[in-house]
Design a protein around this motif. Sequence first.
Motif, PDB file in Angstrom:
ATOM      1  N   THR A 130       0.832  -1.203   0.000  1.00  0.00           N
ATOM      2  CA  THR A 130       0.000   0.000   0.000  1.00  0.00           C
ATOM      3  C   THR A 130       0.867   1.253   0.000  1.00  0.00           C
ATOM      4  OG1 THR A 130      -1.745  -1.150   1.203  1.00  0.00           O
ATOM      5  CG2 THR A 130      -1.810   1.238   1.260  1.00  0.00           C
ATOM      6  N   GLU A 190       1.375  11.313   2.455  1.00  0.00           N
ATOM      7  CA  GLU A 190       0.329  10.296   2.587  1.00  0.00           C
ATOM      8  C   GLU A 190       0.811   9.140   3.447  1.00  0.00           C
ATOM      9  OE1 GLU A 190      -1.975  10.726  -1.704  1.00  0.00           O
ATOM     10  OE2 GLU A 190      -0.190   9.460  -1.569  1.00  0.00           O
ATOM     11  N   SER A 200      -8.262  -1.141  -0.566  1.00  0.00           N
ATOM     12  CA  SER A 200      -8.412  -1.180  -2.018  1.00  0.00           C
ATOM     13  C   SER A 200      -7.160  -1.758  -2.636  1.00  0.00           C
ATOM     14  CB  SER A 200      -8.637   0.232  -2.560  1.00  0.00           C
ATOM     15  OG  SER A 200      -9.832   0.752  -2.050  1.00  0.00           O
ATOM     16  N   SER A 249      -6.998  12.674  -0.577  1.00  0.00           N
ATOM     17  CA  SER A 249      -6.303  11.742  -1.465  1.00  0.00           C
ATOM     18  C   SER A 249      -6.370  10.305  -0.936  1.00  0.00           C
ATOM     19  CB  SER A 249      -4.851  12.183  -1.625  1.00  0.00           C
ATOM     20  OG  SER A 249      -4.111  11.234  -2.334  1.00  0.00           O
ATOM     21  N   LEU A 250      -6.155  10.139   0.379  1.00  0.00           N
ATOM     22  CA  LEU A 250      -6.199   8.800   0.970  1.00  0.00           C
ATOM     23  C   LEU A 250      -7.612   8.218   0.953  1.00  0.00           C
ATOM     24  CD1 LEU A 250      -3.734   9.382   3.933  1.00  0.00           C
ATOM     25  CD2 LEU A 250      -3.361   7.885   1.974  1.00  0.00           C
ATOM     26  N   LYS A 268      -8.192   6.914  -2.497  1.00  0.00           N
ATOM     27  CA  LYS A 268      -7.460   5.665  -2.720  1.00  0.00           C
ATOM     28  C   LYS A 268      -8.053   4.503  -1.918  1.00  0.00           C
ATOM     29  CE  LYS A 268      -3.208   7.961  -3.992  1.00  0.00           C
ATOM     30  NZ  LYS A 268      -1.827   8.261  -3.693  1.00  0.00           N
ATOM     31  N   ARG A 315       2.642   2.997  -3.149  1.00  0.00           N
ATOM     32  CA  ARG A 315       1.933   3.898  -4.064  1.00  0.00           C
ATOM     33  C   ARG A 315       1.550   5.225  -3.413  1.00  0.00           C
ATOM     34  NH1 ARG A 315      -3.960   2.672  -3.640  1.00  0.00           N
ATOM     35  NH2 ARG A 315      -4.160   1.060  -2.070  1.00  0.00           N
ATOM     36  N   LEU A 316       2.139   5.521  -2.259  1.00  0.00           N
ATOM     37  CA  LEU A 316       1.842   6.767  -1.556  1.00  0.00           C
ATOM     38  C   LEU A 316       3.054   7.696  -1.567  1.00  0.00           C
ATOM     39  CD1 LEU A 316       0.061   5.344   1.631  1.00  0.00           C
ATOM     40  CD2 LEU A 316      -1.000   6.085  -0.499  1.00  0.00           C
TER      41      LEU A 316
END
Length: 197
Positions: free
Chosen positions: A127, A135, A196, A171-172, A175, A130-131
């Motif tokens: 996870t 984030e 997700s 944003s989080l 996602k 991709r942050l």
Amino acid sequence: MRNISGWQLLAAVIFLAATLVFTVQLINPTPVVVSVGDNGSDVVEAGEQFRYTEVGIITVAAWLMGASMLYLVVSVERDTILTKPTTATSSAASSVGSDGAERSVHLEFADDTNSPVEQHRTQFNETTDRLDNTEREIYSMVLDADGEIQQRNIVANTDFSKATVTRTLDSLEAKGLLERKRQGVGNVVVLQETVSP
């Protein structure tokens, strides 16, 4: 906010009193006075030494400090373990009694592996790949808070501005990692139920 028991309050008072006595005794040793001269008319201070009673007081105070602090740490840790919520899953099993009749037995098992926090922790590395840094820091903060934290606490405990925290939470949420829920005059940030892909 967690309640403090009477014994914990007593231990805290003993710790504070023992610390005060210990500190005062340690910084105030008894001066040694020596009389000099034929008739003892000249008095000279030769230095400072601890008397046996002062050493005893310092020892008892140090022991009380250690014992009360140990009690506080152990009791707080025990209370934390006893009050930590667990999710429970249940299953039914059947058993045959001595009279030959089949009976249903309801069993409950603690299962933290299906909790949102455990799901997120399991997939943490993939996870966070991709942050971005902001984030990742906020997401980690929510995970460290067992999946629930006040939005104002995120602002207070980071160097990020209120606007940056709001943008990052948007944003989080997009996602599928976090969501905000209204609580009183502010928001509480929680982990989403499923992570997700």
